[in-house]
Structure formats: structure tokens, C-alpha cells
Design a protein around this motif. Structure first.
Motif, short mmCIF file in Angstrom:
data_model
loop_
_atom_site.label_atom_id
_atom_site.label_comp_id
_atom_site.label_asym_id
_atom_site.label_seq_id
_atom_site.Cartn_x
_atom_site.Cartn_y
_atom_site.Cartn_z
N HIS A 1 6.41 -1.62 23.90
CA HIS A 1 5.43 -0.77 24.56
C HIS A 1 4.16 -1.55 24.86
N CYS A 2 3.68 -2.33 23.89
CA CYS A 2 2.48 -3.15 24.08
C CYS A 2 2.70 -4.20 25.16
N TRP A 3 3.86 -4.85 25.14
CA TRP A 3 4.17 -5.88 26.14
C TRP A 3 4.23 -5.28 27.54
N LEU A 4 4.88 -4.13 27.68
CA LEU A 4 4.97 -3.47 28.99
C LEU A 4 3.59 -3.10 29.52
N THR A 5 2.72 -2.65 28.63
CA THR A 5 1.36 -2.30 29.04
C THR A 5 0.66 -3.49 29.68
N ALA B 1 11.24 4.34 23.45
CA ALA B 1 11.56 5.11 22.25
C ALA B 1 12.19 4.18 21.22
N GLY B 2 11.95 4.49 19.95
CA GLY B 2 12.54 3.68 18.89
C GLY B 2 11.73 3.76 17.62
N TYR B 3 11.56 2.58 17.00
CA TYR B 3 10.86 2.53 15.71
C TYR B 3 9.81 1.44 15.71
N LYS B 4 8.71 1.74 15.02
CA LYS B 4 7.62 0.78 14.81
C LYS B 4 7.20 0.91 13.35
N ASP B 5 7.32 -0.16 12.61
CA ASP B 5 7.00 -0.15 11.17
C ASP B 5 7.79 0.94 10.45
N ASP B 6 9.07 1.05 10.79
CA ASP B 6 9.98 1.99 10.16
C ASP B 6 9.59 3.46 10.38
N LYS B 7 8.80 3.71 11.41
CA LYS B 7 8.45 5.08 11.77
C LYS B 7 8.85 5.35 13.22
N PRO B 8 9.29 6.57 13.52
CA PRO B 8 9.67 6.89 14.91
C PRO B 8 8.50 6.64 15.86
N PHE B 9 8.84 6.11 17.03
CA PHE B 9 7.81 5.76 18.02
C PHE B 9 8.26 6.25 19.39
N LEU B 10 7.33 6.84 20.13
CA LEU B 10 7.61 7.28 21.50
C LEU B 10 6.36 7.02 22.33
N GLY B 11 6.49 6.20 23.37
CA GLY B 11 5.34 5.82 24.18
C GLY B 11 5.61 5.86 25.66
N TYR B 12 4.52 5.90 26.42
CA TYR B 12 4.56 5.99 27.89
C TYR B 12 3.69 4.89 28.48
N VAL B 13 4.17 4.27 29.56
CA VAL B 13 3.37 3.29 30.31
C VAL B 13 3.66 3.53 31.79
N ASP B 14 2.60 3.53 32.63
CA ASP B 14 2.85 3.71 34.06
C ASP B 14 2.50 2.45 34.84
N LYS B 15 2.57 2.53 36.15
CA LYS B 15 2.47 1.36 37.01
C LYS B 15 1.10 0.71 37.04
N ILE B 16 0.06 1.40 36.58
CA ILE B 16 -1.27 0.78 36.54
C ILE B 16 -1.68 0.41 35.12
N GLY B 17 -0.74 0.51 34.18
CA GLY B 17 -1.01 0.09 32.81
C GLY B 17 -1.53 1.17 31.90
N THR B 18 -1.62 2.41 32.39
CA THR B 18 -2.03 3.51 31.53
C THR B 18 -0.97 3.73 30.47
N ALA B 19 -1.36 3.77 29.21
CA ALA B 19 -0.38 3.85 28.13
C ALA B 19 -0.88 4.77 27.02
N PHE B 20 0.06 5.48 26.41
CA PHE B 20 -0.27 6.32 25.27
C PHE B 20 0.99 6.58 24.45
N GLU B 21 0.78 7.07 23.24
CA GLU B 21 1.88 7.49 22.36
C GLU B 21 1.80 9.00 22.18
N ALA B 22 2.96 9.64 22.06
CA ALA B 22 2.99 11.10 21.87
C ALA B 22 4.33 11.50 21.28
N LYS B 23 4.41 12.73 20.81
CA LYS B 23 5.67 13.25 20.29
C LYS B 23 6.53 13.85 21.39
#
Length: 257
Positions: free
Chosen positions: A125-129, A149-171
Motif C-alpha cells: 500500500h505504501c509503495w503504491l502510494t 488487502a492482507g496483513y500488516k504486522d499480523d493484523k488485518p489490513f485494508l487500504g485504498y490508493v487512487d491515481k493521484i496518490g490519495t491513500a487511506f486505510e479503512a474497514k
């Protein structure tokens, strides 16, 4: 009064010259300008993502729309990156295929280099941003909305990134038309069941996909579903929900022909 030509000096070193067209350093010269991704020809619509108790689930249909034409009906827009990360994209199919090849090569390079740390969803997610913001800054964007979608530090992770680099995490995450229709439905389902189970998450996503098939003219009845758990990634392809839909009242709708 002195006669002769006056040569204006740049405002700063390698900067713009007053009265002349300025070529931004990160942009391509006009002679090499391309506009392929500014007008996507074949595109995919909504991707849905939902966290549940113990994992993450995402889904995307398999339609590639050529404008308003349902041209390609078996386009895979969801793929497994590693055992801890899955990526799905809406937007330009060509750009999705490009970024997919880059990521797959990145994973192969890590394996060949002997890295023991697996690329997880947070790192992806960070790299895509950074990549998408960089392309936007060069005025050559990748026309994509990505869900990781997946795991980060053994915790569920779900993130969004769009074409201008806007990024966030959410459930709950959605792209395209699903931002307007699916997000409220998934949030309502979570309010009713805060500790959402895997079956609850799948039921909610399937209901959202059904509503999008009814309401979104770019949606399709076949879709992929990925379930990411601590044990790994399970991807189900070509799930068909056509038999579950009901169009009996469609003939009553007027004014949209």
C-alpha cells in the motif's frame, strides 16, 4: 533610448524565463507527449473490500467495458501478490496490467535476492502510494483506483490508493460507483454485527455486488472473490450471481432507455 534585443534571464537556475513557455523538469517535452492514460479505453468498475473478525475479503467483477460496450467479459482485476497481500484495481485495464507486471517482477526479485521478509499489504500500500503520486506528478498518471488487502504486522489490513496518490486505510473500502452505493450498505451491516464473521462479510459483499449489478450499467454478474486469512489467500474465480437476481419489475422502469 538604447536599441537592440533584450534577452530575459531565468528567474532562478534552470527556472522559467519570463515571456516564454516553461517545460516542467519532470514533464515530457511536447514532441514526446502521450495521452494514452488520460482517456482510458477499456476500464473496470467497482472493487469492494471488507474487514471481518480474523481476515479481509475483497471482490471485483470480471467486465472490461470499452466505453459503454461490455466488450471483455473475463477480465481478472484481482490477483494474489504474496500470502499476505492481494491487490484489486478499477480503472484502466492496460494500466492495471502494467502495474501487475511490475509488482510480480518486484516479488520475483525479492525471492531471487533471498529476502526472508515477505511483501505484506501495508508495504504494498505504501509503495503504491509513492508510485501513483510520482506518476501524477509527472503528468502521466496510472488511471487506477487500487484496493490492497492482507496483513500488516499480523493484523488485518485494508487500504485504498487512487491515481493521484490519495491513500487511506479503512474497514470498508470501495471504488467507482460502489463509493456511493456499497459503502453505506457495508457500514450498516457492521453496525448490526460489529464482530462480523467470514460468512457475514461474504453475505454483505454479495448483496452489494447484486445492487451494483442492478444499478451500475458497467457492472457484471460474474466476479472474483478473495479471502485473506493468517493461513494464506484463497481466490474464487468466475462466481456467477445471475440466477440470484430478479428482473421482474424492470419493465416498469421508464425514462432511462
Amino acid at each position: 533610448m538604447a536599441t537592440g534585443s533584450f534577452q530575459a534571464q531565468p528567474l532562478w537556475s534552470s527556472g522559467p524565463v519570463p515571456g516564454e513557455i516553461y517545460n516542467f523538469p519532470a514533464s515530457k517535452p511536447a514532441s514526446d507527449a502521450r495521452s494514452h492514460t488520460l482517456y482510458p479505453s477499456t476500464s473496470g468498475t467497482t472493487v469492494l473490500g471488507l474487514q471481518y473478525d480474523g481476515g479481509v475479503m475483497i471482490a471485483a467483477d470480471t467486465l472490461g467495458s470499452y466505453g459503454s460496450l461490455a466488450r471483455f467479459r473475463n477480465i481478472k482485476r484481482l490477483f494474489k501478490v504474496t500470502d499476505k497481500a492481494v491487490l484489486a484495481c478499477s480503472g484502466d485495464i492496460a494500466d492495471y496490467q502494467f502495474i501487475k507486471e511490475v509488482i510480480e517482477q518486484k516479488v520475483r526479485d525479492d525471492e531471487c535476492g533471498g529476502y526472508t521478509r515477505v511483501l505484506n499489504a501495508g508495504a504494498l500500500h505504501c509503495w503504491l502510494t509513492r508510485v501513483l503520486y510520482n506518476r501524477r506528478s509527472r503528468f502521466d498518471p496510472l488511471w487506477l483506483e487500487c484496493v490492497v488487502a492482507g496483513y500488516k504486522d499480523d493484523k488485518p489490513f485494508l487500504g485504498y490508493v487512487d491515481k493521484i496518490g490519495t491513500a487511506f486505510e479503512a474497514k470498508e473500502v470501495a471504488t467507482g460507483y460502489g463509493l456511493h452505493l456499497a459503502i453505506p450498505m457495508m457500514r450498516e451491516a457492521r453496525e448490526k454485527k460489529p464482530n462480523m464473521s467470514r460468512d457475514d462479510a461474504r453475505k454483505s459483499i454479495e448483496e452489494c455486488l447484486k445492487v451494483l449489478y442492478y444499478r451500475d450499467c458497467r457492472a457484471f454478474y460474474k466476479y472474483q472473490l478473495a479471502d485473506v486469512t493468517p493461513e494464506g489467500v484463497t481466490i474464487l474465480d468466475d462466481i456467477d450471481m445471475k440466477k440470484e437476481t430478479n428482473w421482474n419489475i424492470a419493465h416498469h422502469i421508464r425514462g432511462y432507455e
